[in-house]
Design a protein around this motif. Structure first.
Motif, PDB file in Angstrom:
ATOM      1  N   THR A   8      -5.622   0.363  -4.527  1.00  0.00           N
ATOM      2  CA  THR A   8      -4.472  -0.191  -3.817  1.00  0.00           C
ATOM      3  C   THR A   8      -3.264   0.704  -4.092  1.00  0.00           C
ATOM      4  O   THR A   8      -3.347   1.641  -4.886  1.00  0.00           O
ATOM      5  CB  THR A   8      -4.164  -1.620  -4.304  1.00  0.00           C
ATOM      6  N   LEU A  37      -8.330  -1.827   4.482  1.00  0.00           N
ATOM      7  CA  LEU A  37      -7.675  -2.975   3.874  1.00  0.00           C
ATOM      8  C   LEU A  37      -8.664  -3.685   2.977  1.00  0.00           C
ATOM      9  O   LEU A  37      -9.853  -3.784   3.308  1.00  0.00           O
ATOM     10  CB  LEU A  37      -7.161  -3.938   4.942  1.00  0.00           C
ATOM     11  N   ASP A  38      -8.176  -4.211   1.850  1.00  0.00           N
ATOM     12  CA  ASP A  38      -9.069  -4.963   0.971  1.00  0.00           C
ATOM     13  C   ASP A  38      -9.137  -6.413   1.442  1.00  0.00           C
ATOM     14  O   ASP A  38      -8.580  -6.773   2.486  1.00  0.00           O
ATOM     15  CB  ASP A  38      -8.649  -4.844  -0.499  1.00  0.00           C
ATOM     16  N   GLY A  41      -5.888  -8.012   2.319  1.00  0.00           N
ATOM     17  CA  GLY A  41      -5.089  -7.364   3.343  1.00  0.00           C
ATOM     18  C   GLY A  41      -4.209  -6.237   2.820  1.00  0.00           C
ATOM     19  O   GLY A  41      -3.365  -5.734   3.546  1.00  0.00           O
ATOM     20  N   GLN A  42      -4.420  -5.836   1.568  1.00  0.00           N
ATOM     21  CA  GLN A  42      -3.648  -4.735   1.003  1.00  0.00           C
ATOM     22  C   GLN A  42      -4.252  -3.404   1.423  1.00  0.00           C
ATOM     23  O   GLN A  42      -5.468  -3.277   1.552  1.00  0.00           O
ATOM     24  CB  GLN A  42      -3.624  -4.814  -0.522  1.00  0.00           C
ATOM     25  N   GLN A  43      -3.390  -2.412   1.605  1.00  0.00           N
ATOM     26  CA  GLN A  43      -3.851  -1.082   1.962  1.00  0.00           C
ATOM     27  C   GLN A  43      -4.658  -0.496   0.815  1.00  0.00           C
ATOM     28  O   GLN A  43      -4.291  -0.662  -0.344  1.00  0.00           O
ATOM     29  CB  GLN A  43      -2.659  -0.170   2.246  1.00  0.00           C
TER      30      GLN A  43
END
Length: 69
Positions: A8, A37-38, A41-43
């Motif tokens: 991340t 995205l994980d 929803g994080q990049q």
């Protein structure tokens, strides 16, 4: 294999020893590409891509990699 390790923004910052804002700057400037995205929803980025972005910007800024104990 290092390509299978995902990070991340916060993990990339900790790994490279820079601030989170610097990682976002790398993204804006095209040094680092968001790979996906994980589950939250994080990049996320590939480990190898983060290392390449750090190396490229370190050389350009003439920063020295410090190893602290």
């Amino acid at each position: 294999m290092e390509d299978d390790v995902w990070m991340t923004v916060k993990e990339a910052a900790l790994f490279t020893g820079v601030s989170v804002q610097t990682v976002y700057s790398w993204i804006r400037r095209g040094h680092l590409t968001v790979t996906g995205l994980d589950h939250r929803g994080q990049q996320v980025f590939r480990h190898l891509d983060v290392a390449k972005a750090e190396l490229g910007t370190r050389q350009k800024a003439k920063r020295v990699l410090s190893t602290s104990a």
